[in-house]
Design an enzyme around this catalytic site. Structure first.
Site, PDB file in Angstrom:
ATOM      1  N   GLU A  43       0.803  -1.231   0.000  1.00 34.11           N
ATOM      2  CA  GLU A  43       0.000   0.000   0.000  1.00 34.11           C
ATOM      3  C   GLU A  43       0.835   1.280   0.000  1.00 34.11           C
ATOM      4  O   GLU A  43       0.825   2.041   0.979  1.00 34.11           O
ATOM      5  CB  GLU A  43      -0.963   0.000   1.194  1.00 34.11           C
ATOM      6  CG  GLU A  43      -1.943  -1.150   1.139  1.00 34.11           C
ATOM      7  CD  GLU A  43      -3.063  -1.047   2.173  1.00 34.11           C
ATOM      8  OE1 GLU A  43      -3.061  -0.108   2.980  1.00 34.11           O
ATOM      9  OE2 GLU A  43      -3.964  -1.907   2.155  1.00 34.11           O
ATOM     10  N   GLU A  58      -5.159  -8.673   0.236  1.00 32.03           N
ATOM     11  CA  GLU A  58      -5.826  -8.496   1.533  1.00 32.03           C
ATOM     12  C   GLU A  58      -7.307  -8.279   1.307  1.00 32.03           C
ATOM     13  O   GLU A  58      -7.701  -7.554   0.393  1.00 32.03           O
ATOM     14  CB  GLU A  58      -5.322  -7.242   2.281  1.00 32.03           C
ATOM     15  CG  GLU A  58      -3.962  -7.353   2.880  1.00 32.03           C
ATOM     16  CD  GLU A  58      -3.529  -6.080   3.617  1.00 32.03           C
ATOM     17  OE1 GLU A  58      -4.391  -5.283   4.048  1.00 32.03           O
ATOM     18  OE2 GLU A  58      -2.312  -5.894   3.749  1.00 32.03           O
TER      19      GLU A  58
HETATM   20  C1  FCB Z   1      -4.365  -2.466   5.350  1.00 29.71           C
HETATM   21  C2  FCB Z   1      -2.971  -2.790   5.840  1.00 29.71           C
HETATM   22  C3  FCB Z   1      -2.929  -3.909   6.852  1.00 29.71           C
HETATM   23  C4  FCB Z   1      -4.084  -3.811   7.822  1.00 29.71           C
HETATM   24  C5  FCB Z   1      -5.398  -3.718   7.081  1.00 29.71           C
HETATM   25  C6  FCB Z   1      -6.614  -3.693   7.970  1.00 29.71           C
HETATM   26  O1  FCB Z   1      -4.409  -1.117   4.954  1.00 29.71           O
HETATM   27  O2  FCB Z   1      -2.137  -3.146   4.763  1.00 29.71           O
HETATM   28  O3  FCB Z   1      -1.688  -3.882   7.493  1.00 29.71           O
HETATM   29  O4  FCB Z   1      -3.886  -2.763   8.689  1.00 29.71           O
HETATM   30  O5  FCB Z   1      -5.399  -2.571   6.281  1.00 29.71           O
END
Ligand code: FCB
Length: 435
Positions: A160, A340
């Site tokens: 990110e 994610e």
């Molecule tokens: C993302 C992050 C991860 C976690 C999730 C909920 O932005 O990459 O580390 O904090 O959100």
């Protein structure tokens, strides 16, 4: 059609959020270790976190019990390079042991090189503001790749970029808690160069033929209707709607070698050659839809009081994962890995000793149905990583936001597999056919 048979079903984590052992075995401090005081809810720290550093064998055994095919985790840069030019062999040994444990359990390791905990020594040299950061990052990448690539095939350079650049250096919400909006273009350039140089280093040094990508975030805009105009509008907003926080700002230079207007004065043609390296997949972290990010119904008529939301107040929008996969596949033409996706919920161990979390089961179910919809329409999706394997240290939010498939009792550090963990195990076992 359904999910491909070698689909990378997995779950994700990040070093700072789970490892603890913040100053053990020669680890140096990172910006989240050293600068967080006064910024984190209830004064929490990552000093112990889930104590994964000492309990990784138990954690890998849980992953094996759940039948995970893959596990995405990050390497702590300050654990491996605690001081400029110094390699911490004990730190590297931890990751070698973890990778060995995973591969012996039949779990594909997927490594992220940078998930936000920049070493303090690098921060003191200017951190992401210093153009040399790209070379330091490439050197670090070489050390890790040399040590782990006999068993690790999947690599993500950076997690990110838009989030840590924006929150860390523009609005001051994340470490190093700076507010320097005028520097954003320069930081973007340095991050992109670091990515590009690391990709080259991975390809030049890896023992196993690598699969390389990154793990950006951003989200997808859900079209207002199925009409061609609304779809086109949603595409445009998904790619460009969010400016420097958006998808195209980061991914167009990296994946297509095209610079957005706002970066033309910052990035030269020479730079772009380094930045635009061939990638093997497009990783993407997605939780909700861009047109639903705001939490205030007054700002967005599509939101309403009492709508389905996670414990973090994020709107539950399963179609976001469908459009994210589809739109990014269309634009970048790379196989997609959802790096994610998940939800936080105020879970606790119940009287029967179990953790019942039907909301999370429903969330995963709905999102995976939408991902399957994309797969069935021919979008090449090769993996899905649920965030997160364990409840963990959610940055400035401390320990209250529980995202895990596995509950962690922070007083005893006891792990308890949640109902959603067992549900996900069944999804994996049936390759998504039970959805
Ligand atoms: C993302 C992050 C991860 C976690 C999730 C909920 O932005 O990459 O580390 O904090 O959100």
């Amino acid at each position: 059609m359904g999910f491909p048979k070698d689909f990378l079903w997995g779950s994700a984590s990040a070093a700072f959020q789970i490892e603890g052992a913040y100053n053990e075995d020669g680890k140096g401090l990172g910006i989240w270790d050293a600068l967080s005081e006064g910024h984190i809810r209830l004064g929490a720290t990552g000093n112990v976190a889930c104590d994964h550093y000492h309990r990784y064998k138990e954690d890998v055994a849980i992953m094996k019990e759940l039948g995970l095919k893959s596990y995405r985790f990050s390497i702590s840069w300050p654990r491996v390079i605690p001081k400029e030019g110094v390699i911490n062999e004990k730190g590297l040994a931890f990751y070698k042991d973890l990778v060995k444990e995973l591969t012996e359990a039949g779990i594909e390791p997927m490594v992220t090189l940078f998930h936000w905990n920049l070493p303090m020594w690098m921060h003191e040299k200017g951190g992401w503001l210093n153009p040399q950061v790209a070379d330091y990052f490439a050197e670090y990448a070489k050390v890790v790749v040399t040590a782990l690539s006999d068993k690790v095939k999947y690599w993500m350079t950076i997690n990110e970029p838009q989030l840590f650049a924006g929150a860390g250096y523009v609005d001051g919400g994340h470490a190093p808690f700076l507010k320097m909006p005028a520097m954003f273009g320069k930081i973007t350039r340095n991050i992109m160069l670091a990515h590009g140089k690391a990709v080259k280093v991975i390809r030049e040094n890896a023992l196993l033929t690598p699969m390389v990508g990154m793990a950006p975030t951003g989200s997808a805009v859900i079209p207002k209707s199925d009409s061609a105009e609304d779809l086109e509008q949603a595409r445009f907003e998904t790619y460009e709607g969010d400016g420097p926080n958006g998808n195209a700002w980061w991914a167009d230079p990296i994946c297509l070698g095209i610079l957005p207007e706002g970066l033309k004065k910052e990035i030269s043609a020479e730079d772009l050659k380094i930045i635009h390296q061939p990638l093997d997949f497009y990783g993407f972290n997605i939780y909700t839809a861009q047109n639903f990010w705001t939490q205030d119904p007054k700002q967005n008529p599509a939101l309403y009081d009492g709508m389905p939301r996670t414990g973090f107040d994020w709107a539950i929008k399963p179609e976001s994962i469908y459009y994210a996969a589809k739109f990014h596949y269309e634009r970048y033409g790379l196989p997609i890995i959802i790096t994610e996706n998940g939800m936080s919920n105020p879970d606790f161990v119940m009287l029967d000793g179990k953790v019942h979390d039907p909301q999370r089961i429903d969330y995963i179910h709905r999102y995976l149905l939408q991902l399957k919809r994309a797969v069935d329409e021919g979008v090449k999706v090769i993996g899905y990583q649920y965030w997160s394997i364990l409840d963990n240290m959610e940055w400035t939010e401390g320990y209250e936001r529980r995202f895990g498939l596995v509950h962690v009792d922070y007083q005893t550090l006891k792990r308890t597999i949640k109902d959603s963990g067992y549900f996900y195990a069944e999804v994996i076992k049936t390759n998504g056919e039970n959805l």
